[in-house]
Design a protein around this motif. Structure first.
Motif, short mmCIF file in Angstrom:
data_model
loop_
_atom_site.label_atom_id
_atom_site.label_comp_id
_atom_site.label_asym_id
_atom_site.label_seq_id
_atom_site.Cartn_x
_atom_site.Cartn_y
_atom_site.Cartn_z
N ARG A 281 -1.44 5.65 -4.00
CA ARG A 281 -1.64 6.63 -2.95
C ARG A 281 -0.32 7.36 -2.68
O ARG A 281 0.75 6.75 -2.60
CB ARG A 281 -2.13 5.95 -1.67
CG ARG A 281 -3.48 5.27 -1.82
CD ARG A 281 -3.89 4.57 -0.54
NE ARG A 281 -4.05 5.53 0.56
CZ ARG A 281 -4.36 5.17 1.81
NH1 ARG A 281 -4.56 3.88 2.11
NH2 ARG A 281 -4.49 6.09 2.75
N GLU B 156 0.82 -1.21 0.00
CA GLU B 156 0.00 0.00 0.00
C GLU B 156 0.86 1.27 0.00
O GLU B 156 0.55 2.23 -0.71
CB GLU B 156 -0.92 0.00 1.23
CG GLU B 156 -1.97 1.08 1.22
CD GLU B 156 -3.03 0.86 0.16
OE1 GLU B 156 -3.74 1.83 -0.17
OE2 GLU B 156 -3.14 -0.28 -0.34
N LYS C 66 2.37 9.24 -8.93
CA LYS C 66 2.86 8.75 -7.64
C LYS C 66 4.37 8.56 -7.77
O LYS C 66 4.85 7.88 -8.68
CB LYS C 66 2.18 7.44 -7.29
CG LYS C 66 2.91 6.54 -6.27
CD LYS C 66 2.86 7.10 -4.87
CE LYS C 66 3.54 6.13 -3.89
NZ LYS C 66 2.74 4.94 -3.61
#
Length: 439
Positions: free
Chosen positions: A267, A261, A315
């Motif tokens: 993210r 993650e 990202k």
């Protein structure tokens, strides 16, 4: 009224004039005899307390009582009037010294001359100097003072200087074996377990208190949304010895999802989003962050690394990554700085056999011809090629490569990774990444 004021002023002025007349006409009082004899008045009316012969450096010849030395004050000024006048040394005519006499050391008895000291006198002259008389006896003792008389030496308490050991026979006679708990040595299994526990290697049964606290802290950080901090808290415990099997399962059950993650999702948990300008390519952007462009393409879902729409937010991951290869455990672990970044199963081959040490990725290729023993050659792109579709050169003929098997590594080649995972390894490690090999 005006007449009275005028009369007062006239009287005042007459008084001042009379006082001035009296002071001018009154003769001076005569000088004392002891001062008058030193006062010389010439015909011109000038006077002086010192004769001119003193100023010119000449002495007036006379008796010893009339001579005045610079080292002795006049009688009557610093001494008692009843004391006899001091006798000074007879005056000496001025002489001119030659160069030899000036360089010669001063003779004895020349203390009255300038630039001389007691160091210039002979020892016998120094000892001849009269000294103050020292006291010959101590002052009398006050008989009224109390006296102290010391007592005998045996009046002070003392300890015996001999130590007697107890008699073993008398001690054994007083021992009661029916009291107390008999001593029994521990069993071999208990001793082994105790030794293992002391070394931190509890056979998978002892819990690591530090890891227990770290897991609790990471879970709390995860609930607050601080995933990067949770990953950093647990990363330090990866590979630490003395961790039970249950704790290792709890650790890896958190590390792998957190790394996926934090590092590999879209993210923005590591860096601020990067907005692409009109003339930039993904290759140029990745070079500035020291990571392969394939990694940024895989994370951001970019199909064409050359043409990226301006204004696109990417990202970003700031590298480079490093790898730790455990030959005995047959696992290769990735790290991004101090953060755990995933692991891959490996196999160790003998073409050539890898050796422990620290290496650097020197070159990367997606297709590489395999040169085996006895001149065996397998071209690039062949399904039988042990390198598969990824080859990373570590120098000294050592390398990390893919596999001809898509689901698992093989022992062909050097350090092998499964064929389906070789693309990820190729995208994570860049040219210049550090690879540590250990057993």
């Amino acid at each position: 009224m005006q007449t009275i004021k005028t009369a007062a002023i006239v009287v005042l002025m007459l008084t001042v004039l009379y006082g001035g007349y009296v002071s001018m006409t009154t003769p001076p009082e005569p000088l004392p005899e002891e001062i008058e004899e030193y006062l010389v008045i010439d015909e011109g009316g000038s006077s002086s307390l010192i004769d001119d012969s003193f100023i010119t450096g000449e002495m007036v010849p006379g008796t010893a009582d009339d001579a005045l030395s610079l080292s002795q004050p006049p009688a009557g000024l610093f001494e008692d009037a009843a004391a006899p006048p001091a006798v000074g040394p007879s005056p000496q005519p001025p002489t001119t010294a030659t160069a030899t006499e000036m360089l010669a050391p001063p003779s004895q008895g020349n203390l009255s001359l300038p630039n001389t000291s007691f160091a210039d006198l002979a020892p016998n002259e120094i000892s001849a100097t009269p000294e103050r008389e020292a006291p010959r006896a101590l002052p009398p003792v006050d008989s009224a003072a109390p006296s102290i008389t010391p007592g005998p030496a045996d009046s002070y308490a003392s300890t015996p200087n001999q130590f007697a050991l107890p008699d073993p026979s008398s001690v054994a006679g007083q021992f009661d074996s029916s009291k107390g708990i008999p001593f029994a040595p521990p069993a071999e299994s208990d001793s082994a377990a105790s030794s293992t526990s002391a070394n931190g290697q509890a056979g998978g049964d002892e819990a690591n208190l530090g890891l227990t606290n770290a897991i609790a802290a990471a879970d709390e950080l995860y609930q607050k949304g601080q995933l990067k901090e949770a990953l950093a808290t647990l990363s330090v415990f990866y590979g630490m010895p003395g961790i039970s099997a249950d704790q290792e399962q709890q650790l890896m059950g958190r590390l792998d999802p957190l790394a996926r993650e934090v590092i590999y999702s879209r993210r923005h948990l590591l860096e601020q989003p990067y907005k692409v300008s009109g003339s930039e390519s993904l290759v140029e952007i990745a070079k500035g962050y020291k990571v392969p462009w394939q990694l940024l393409a895989n994370i951001n879902g970019v199909d064409d690394p050359v043409t990226v729409l301006p204004g696109t937010e990417l990202k970003m991951v700031r590298g480079p990554f490093r790898a730790d290869v455990d030959l005995n455990g047959k696992v290769m672990t990735m790290f991004l700085g101090d953060l755990y970044a995933g692991r891959f199963e490996i196999e160790v081959g003998k073409e050539p056999s890898p050796t422990p040490g620290e290496f650097t990725v020197q070159d990367k290729q997606t297709s590489r011809t395999f040169y085996g023993p006895a001149g065996k050659t397998i071209p690039a792109g062949s399904p039988e090629n042990p390198y598969g579709n990824a080859w990373l050169d570590l120098g000294g003929q050592l390398c990390i490569h893919g596999s001809s098997n898509t689901v698992k590594p093989t022992d062909d080649g050097c350090i092998s990774v499964a064929g389906d995972l070789a693309d990820d390894v190729f995208a994570i490690l860049s040219q210049g990444s550090t690879v540590t090999i250990r057993r």
